[in-house]
Enzyme design. Sequence first.
Site, short mmCIF file in Angstrom:
data_model
loop_
_atom_site.label_atom_id
_atom_site.label_comp_id
_atom_site.label_asym_id
_atom_site.label_seq_id
_atom_site.Cartn_x
_atom_site.Cartn_y
_atom_site.Cartn_z
N ASP A 113 7.36 28.93 41.98
CA ASP A 113 7.71 27.68 42.64
C ASP A 113 8.11 26.70 41.54
OD1 ASP A 113 7.87 25.23 43.88
OD2 ASP A 113 5.87 25.30 44.77
N TYR A 172 20.37 13.86 47.44
CA TYR A 172 20.93 14.80 46.46
C TYR A 172 21.41 14.06 45.21
CZ TYR A 172 23.79 18.85 44.97
OH TYR A 172 24.35 19.91 44.30
#
Length: 254
Positions: free
Chosen positions: A65, A159
């Site tokens: 992760d 983003y």
Amino acid sequence: MKLDLTGKTALVTGATGDLGRVMVRTLASCGADIVIHYNQNAAKAEALRLEVGALGRRAVIVQADITDSASVTAMKDTVEQTLGAVDIVVANAVIQYQWTSVLEQPLEDYTSQFESCVMQSVYLAKAFIPGMIEHKQGGRFIGINTECAMQNFANQSAYVAGKRGMDGVYRVLAREVGEHQITVNQVAPGWTISDRDRDNGTEHSEGYERTVPLKRRGTDQEIANAVAFLASDLSSFITGAYIPVSGGNVMPTI
């Protein structure tokens, strides 16, 4: 003159994604051994491992992760026990989400972009750059940014915020580790054609292509070529750069 990565080990995060797979193949074709990072898609990671092996290179698959410091550190330990020190890090993984306006965007999407763009890069730097310094062989730290970071269009806020924050980390890091001959650079793709587009017949977009000086979308291979160049000795005096690979759609100014 050629891109020769023989004797180098490269880590690509998000290696099973559309762009990551092409980066893995390209770096392996240049002679690098590969660390194939994945989060969920073990089957694609195994298929990539077989491809790298067919090219005569070593490969190891590691699940991690990239938004968790302990998981990234565990990945580093696994890699060092199997392939040894990493010479090239490509931070490519990013969390996907649905884009909408600032007023409508769920708050957790800003957190996910910060974690997968900024903190991934910090965790990777803390995990792998000390080894590069210790081995005194230089190193390459490459992040995948985006043309969107310069465009700031509507519905891109989470983003863009993540990628612009990432940009700051890379520029500062380039100054901090340059004395060790470790370069830190970013490749910023435009809207890129991938296997998904080829399968779906969506390679072309008239409206987008009209804005691009080269009048076309770039390909995943063209992005991977830029990454391979920055990973090689041919780029040894380039650091702190944000390099659009967008056909001129965005142009950093002086």
